[in-house]
Structures are given as C-alpha cells and as structure tokens.
Design a protein around this motif. Structure first.
Motif, PDB file in Angstrom:
ATOM      1  N   ARG A  61      26.079  34.502  36.096  1.00 14.72           N
ATOM      2  CA  ARG A  61      26.074  35.821  36.731  1.00 14.72           C
ATOM      3  C   ARG A  61      24.646  36.285  36.988  1.00 14.72           C
ATOM      4  O   ARG A  61      24.324  36.807  38.055  1.00 14.72           O
ATOM      5  CB  ARG A  61      26.825  36.829  35.857  1.00 14.72           C
ATOM      6  N   PHE A  66      27.810  33.139  39.762  1.00 16.22           N
ATOM      7  CA  PHE A  66      29.055  33.263  39.004  1.00 16.22           C
ATOM      8  C   PHE A  66      30.266  32.940  39.876  1.00 16.22           C
ATOM      9  O   PHE A  66      31.160  32.200  39.475  1.00 16.22           O
ATOM     10  CB  PHE A  66      29.183  34.676  38.435  1.00 16.22           C
ATOM     11  N   GLN A 100      31.438  39.183  29.293  1.00 17.94           N
ATOM     12  CA  GLN A 100      32.252  37.980  29.456  1.00 17.94           C
ATOM     13  C   GLN A 100      33.085  37.729  28.197  1.00 17.94           C
ATOM     14  O   GLN A 100      32.550  37.584  27.112  1.00 17.94           O
ATOM     15  CB  GLN A 100      31.368  36.769  29.744  1.00 17.94           C
TER      16      GLN A 100
END
Length: 371
Positions: A61, A66, A100
């Motif tokens: 990311r 990502f 995440q």
C-alpha cells in the motif's frame, strides 16, 4: 541521505525474485537509478500458493501497488491446524498490522508477475548470469557470463539460496539439507473433494508429514502441498505416485484421494534446504536481501514475506542514514535479528521421535532444530 544524493546512486540488483523485485521497487521510488539483472531468460515461478501477511500488504500500500497484488489474491481471515484425520488442534486469526487484518493468499506465479509488472519498463535485464563481483569499497564491478561488466554504487544481492554474491563476499558455506521433501501442485477447487469451502489456510499434521490446503479461489484453484521427512537430499528427487500415497497414508481419506488423483507430471518435487545464519550481510557497497541473506524453511510461511520486508527496510535505511555505508549497517541491524529468529523457529518443524523414525539411531543436525 538527501534525495538528491539517492538520485545519483547507481544500484544493481542481482536477481528478479521476490526480494529483488521488492528492493527494486522500493529503491526506485526514492529516485535511485536501479537496474535488475536476472540470470533466467524468462521469469516463471513453479505453481504453488503462499500467504502475504498484513505487514507485507502494508508495504505494498505504501508503495502504491496494493491493488495490483490484491487483484490476483484472496483475503484470508484465519489459519487452522488439524490432525491428520481432521480433528481441530488450533484456529487463529492472522495477526493484524495497522489497517491490514487479512493475509492474502496468492499463486507464486501471479505474485512475481504482479511485482515485476509494477517496475518501470527496461529496468529488468534477463539472461544475465553473474560470474564475478569485485568490491572496490565505494563501488563494485559485476561481470556476467559473456563478458559484460557493470559498475554500481550499490549492489543488492537478491540471487537466492545459491547466491553468487553471498558465496563470493560473505559465506562459502553450502545450503543445509533439512531432512525433508516438499511436493507441491495446484489443482482445481472441484478436485479437492469438498475440502475447500472458504479462503482460509488449513494444515493437517500426521507423524512425519504435513499437508497444506491453501485456497486460490479467485482463480478457482487450491494449492496442495505435502511436506514430509525424508533422508534423500537430492535437490530434485524422483517420487512416484505410490511413494506419495505411502507418505499420506492415514490422513483423511479425502486428502488421500486428492493425492491419488494427481497428475504426477504437475507435481513439483524438491528436497528442502535452508542456510545457516550469515554473520555479516554487507560491505560498504554490497548488501544481501531475501534468501541470499537468510533462506529459511517454509514452516512459518515467512520466506517471501521476509524478502519483501528486506526491500522495504533497505529503502528506509537509505532514506534515514547519512551515507550508503551507514544505511547498510542500519538495514542489517534492523532485519537480521528478526530473520535469525525466524530461521531458528522454522527449523523446529518436527519432534525428535518423528526424526528418529526416518533417521534411525541418529539426530541429524540438518533435520533437527539448531541452536
């Protein structure tokens, strides 16, 4: 280092695997001049699945890639360990990292294609097999098969478990046989005898054998991986269907049926090796990343993830330190304690009783946990 200094750096990455591609992406985002030299004439990964941990996805990311990775992977909520016959042993959510919370399950081939696909065109040079490396202090000279020579301010050795860079500058010790084999293939979900119903990794444990079912449902497949103790250290041993069926005997009959139905020509068979910890990863202008620095057994599922983290940590160190020399020392200080511990833990995959079944009368150092 000042961004203006980094932009003047000429960096040569040796190897276009996970660690090399990740390091190239991270370093190029700092503005450095990066070239990747890969010995293969084309890039390809043997079909099997791996899990990209939340911390790894956070790196992607931050690098702006990502979506490229997520688009060819499936998010997984948890992993489960079961007995050979399917009795639950442990079930845990993947450790979250910031925003995440999912590990993403991905096919190795899709992963390397996605990583290389986000590198600038012309950065990767195929068909370049490194023959020698001269470290001249503040720069190095790489010579490839055929005589081509390249100079670089920084060389990143990402050339795997048999690394030429490591052997020439850091350690001549050979890879270490673990005392086990890995048999890996990818099959359609419909051929999994109803055992894949979600996107979560499951490991079935028998005596001296482990079977992993790693769903790749975004592509309608599942990675079927068997790891078993075996004394044959041949890099690519010959294994028959009968051998495989003997290995999985006693497991859930559905797992046995999966093995029985396999096209053995699609099964990647290899003896499993790692390396002993390398004392020093860098000189003033050469550094190791990924398997070249710390190849580890796959029991913790951390090989690819560690290689990605190496690439990110190396770029962070260059940004934060005052010189290349200081950056390489900072990178090693940051990553080596982590990977040393992962290497140690990964070698603890079997009990002494299991080992003695395969290696009667001895406790081979290659197959047993090492201090």
């Amino acid at each position: 280092m000042q961004l203006s200094e980094i932009k003047n750096l000429k960096i040569a990455v040796v190897g276009a695997g996970y660690g090399g591609a990740a390091a190239a992406k991270a370093l190029s985002l700092l503005g450095a001049q990066v070239d990747v030299y890969e010995q293969a004439s084309r890039i390809g990964e043997v079909g099997a699945g791996i899990g990209l941990r939340p911390s790894t996805m956070n790196r992607f990311r931050a690098w702006g890639i990502f979506d490229a990775i997520a688009g060819v992977s499936s998010p997984s909520d948890y992993f489960e360990i079961l007995s050979a016959t399917g009795d639950p042993i442990m079930k845990e959510a993947w450790p979250a990292a910031g925003e995440q919370a999912h590990t993403h399950l991905i096919h190795r081939g899709d992963f390397i294609d996605a990583l290389l696909g986000v590198l600038p065109e012309g950065m990767v040079h195929l068909g370049h097999r490194l023959e020698s490396l001269q470290d001249r202090g503040d720069r190095s000279v790489l010579t490839f098969a055929g005589g081509k020579a390249v100079e670089a301010d920084l060389v990143v050795g990402a050339d795997g478990i048999k690394s030429v860079v490591r052997r020439q500058l850091f350690s001549e010790r050979d890879p270490v046989f673990s005392g086990e084999h890995a048999y890996r293939t990818v099959i359609p979900v419909d051929a999994a005898h109803g055992m894949v119903v979600d996107d979560n990794l499951r490991m079935y444990i028998g005596r001296g054998t482990k079977i992993y079912l790693l769903p790749l449902r975004h592509r309608g497949q599942v990675s079927f991986d068997v790891t078993a103790l075996n004394p044959d250290g041949t890099w690519a041993p010959r294994v028959t269907r009968d051998d495989l069926l003997a290995t999985v005997a006693g497991f859930d009959e559905r797992l046995v049926n999966i093995a029985r139905d396999l096209d053995m020509d699609t099964v990647n068979v290899r003896a499993v090796y790692d390396i002993d910890p390398v004392d020093t990863w860098h000189t003033d202008s050469v550094v190791l990343v990924g398997d070249a620095a710390h190849s580890m057994l796959h029991h913790q599922g951390q090989g690819a993830n560690s290689a990605i983290e190496d690439g990110g940590a190396l770029a962070d160190a260059l940004r934060d330190a005052d010189s290349v020399k200081e950056a390489l020392a900072l990178y090693q200080a940051t990553r080596k304690p982590v990977t040393d511990e992962l290497q140690r833990i990964s070698r603890q995959g079997w009990t002494e009783e299991e080992i003695s079944d395969v290696f009667p009368g001895q406790k081979p150092a290659a197959a047993a946990p090492k201090e």
